[in-house]
Motif scaffolding. Structure first.
Motif, short mmCIF file in Angstrom:
data_model
loop_
_atom_site.label_atom_id
_atom_site.label_comp_id
_atom_site.label_asym_id
_atom_site.label_seq_id
_atom_site.Cartn_x
_atom_site.Cartn_y
_atom_site.Cartn_z
N UNK A 6 -17.98 12.66 76.52
CA UNK A 6 -16.97 11.99 75.88
C UNK A 6 -17.04 10.39 76.22
N UNK A 7 -17.29 9.38 75.07
CA UNK A 7 -16.67 7.94 75.75
C UNK A 7 -15.86 7.17 73.87
N UNK A 8 -15.41 6.51 74.98
CA UNK A 8 -14.81 5.77 76.41
C UNK A 8 -14.47 6.60 77.07
N UNK A 9 -14.55 6.02 78.73
CA UNK A 9 -13.65 6.88 79.63
C UNK A 9 -12.29 6.61 78.93
N UNK A 10 -12.29 5.80 78.95
CA UNK A 10 -11.08 4.70 78.33
C UNK A 10 -11.15 3.81 77.59
N UNK A 11 -9.73 3.03 76.48
CA UNK A 11 -10.20 2.57 75.62
C UNK A 11 -8.72 1.91 76.13
N UNK A 12 -8.63 0.45 75.35
CA UNK A 12 -7.57 0.23 75.39
C UNK A 12 -7.34 -1.00 73.91
N UNK A 13 -6.09 -0.37 73.28
CA UNK A 13 -6.61 -1.06 72.31
C UNK A 13 -4.84 -1.99 71.50
N UNK A 14 -4.63 -3.13 70.77
CA UNK A 14 -3.68 -3.52 70.38
C UNK A 14 -2.96 -2.74 69.05
#
Lengths: 111, 112
Positions: A6-14
């Protein structure tokens, strides 16, 4: 050997910023691809099952798609309550119904 | 439906002690799975049962781990003796035939 990445490992969104999570897999005889959501301190919660390439499933702001090599979880106009870890798993051929999981994508949606 | 019930929710023990984790699957489900989750390796299948019979235990790390399912409504995972590297969250899940797995909320095990 069946494998899920799985990718990405982490995701930050507004909040409101749409994006996609990826799940690449290798499996002998795919019987199903599963998406789960996991909140902190809880067990994974079932979202979708996809069975064949081209199939799509939707639930609120989430849409899962499947090709012969990967699956995408599209998140449209996310809200802070969509923050969680999203897990992908495959069920391979044979008589067993065990699932092989990826390590997940940690999604954080900021207001 | 109460879902899959696991106990205890948290377990802290010293190295060398025996640990027993318990699981009550959803009534009517005929498959039961034990998974272990760590940051490094994610969710790993340890063992699964079908109709109370162990089908695949290839994920059980070593002889220190054992699992039983004496009836359709109860399963245990035992670690004896426990080691610090066994520290993880252990999940139990159940399903009926080819339906999706339903997970419990896990047991967080800490071995000091």
């Amino acid at each position: 050997e069946d494998q899920v990445t799985q990718s990405p490992e982490a995701l930050r969104l507004q909040e409101g910023e749409s994006s996609s999570l990826n799940c690449s897999y290798t499996v002998s005889g795919l019987r199903g691809l599963f998406w789960y959501r996991q909140d902190p301190g809880k067990g994974p919660e079932f979202l979708f099952t996809l069975y064949s390439a081209g199939e799509e499933k939707e639930k609120e702001r989430l849409k899962a798609t499947l090709t012969k090599k990967e699956s995408f979880l599209h998140i449209t106009a996310p809200k802070p309550e969509d923050s969680a870890t999203y897990l992908c798993a495959v069920q391979g051929g044979g008589a067993t119904n065990k699932l092989i999981f990826g390590t997940g994508t940690l999604l954080a949606v900021q207001p | 439906d109460a879902g899959v019930i696991q106990s205890p929710r948290h377990e802290v023990t010293e190295m060398g002690q025996e640990v027993t984790l318990r699981c009550k699957p959803i009534s009517g489900h005929n498959s039961l799975f034990w998974y272990r989750q760590t940051m490094m390796r994610g969710l790993e299948l340890l063992i699964y049962f079908n109709n109370n019979v162990p089908i695949d235990d290839s994920g059980m790390p070593e002889d220190r781990f054992s699992a039983k399912m004496p009836n359709a409504s109860f399963s245990t995972l035992k670690i004896q003796p426990s080691e610090p590297r066994d520290s993880a969250v252990y999940f139990c899940a159940s399903s009926f035939q080819n339906s999706p797995l339903h997970f419990g909320n896990g047991t967080r095990l800490t071995v000091t």
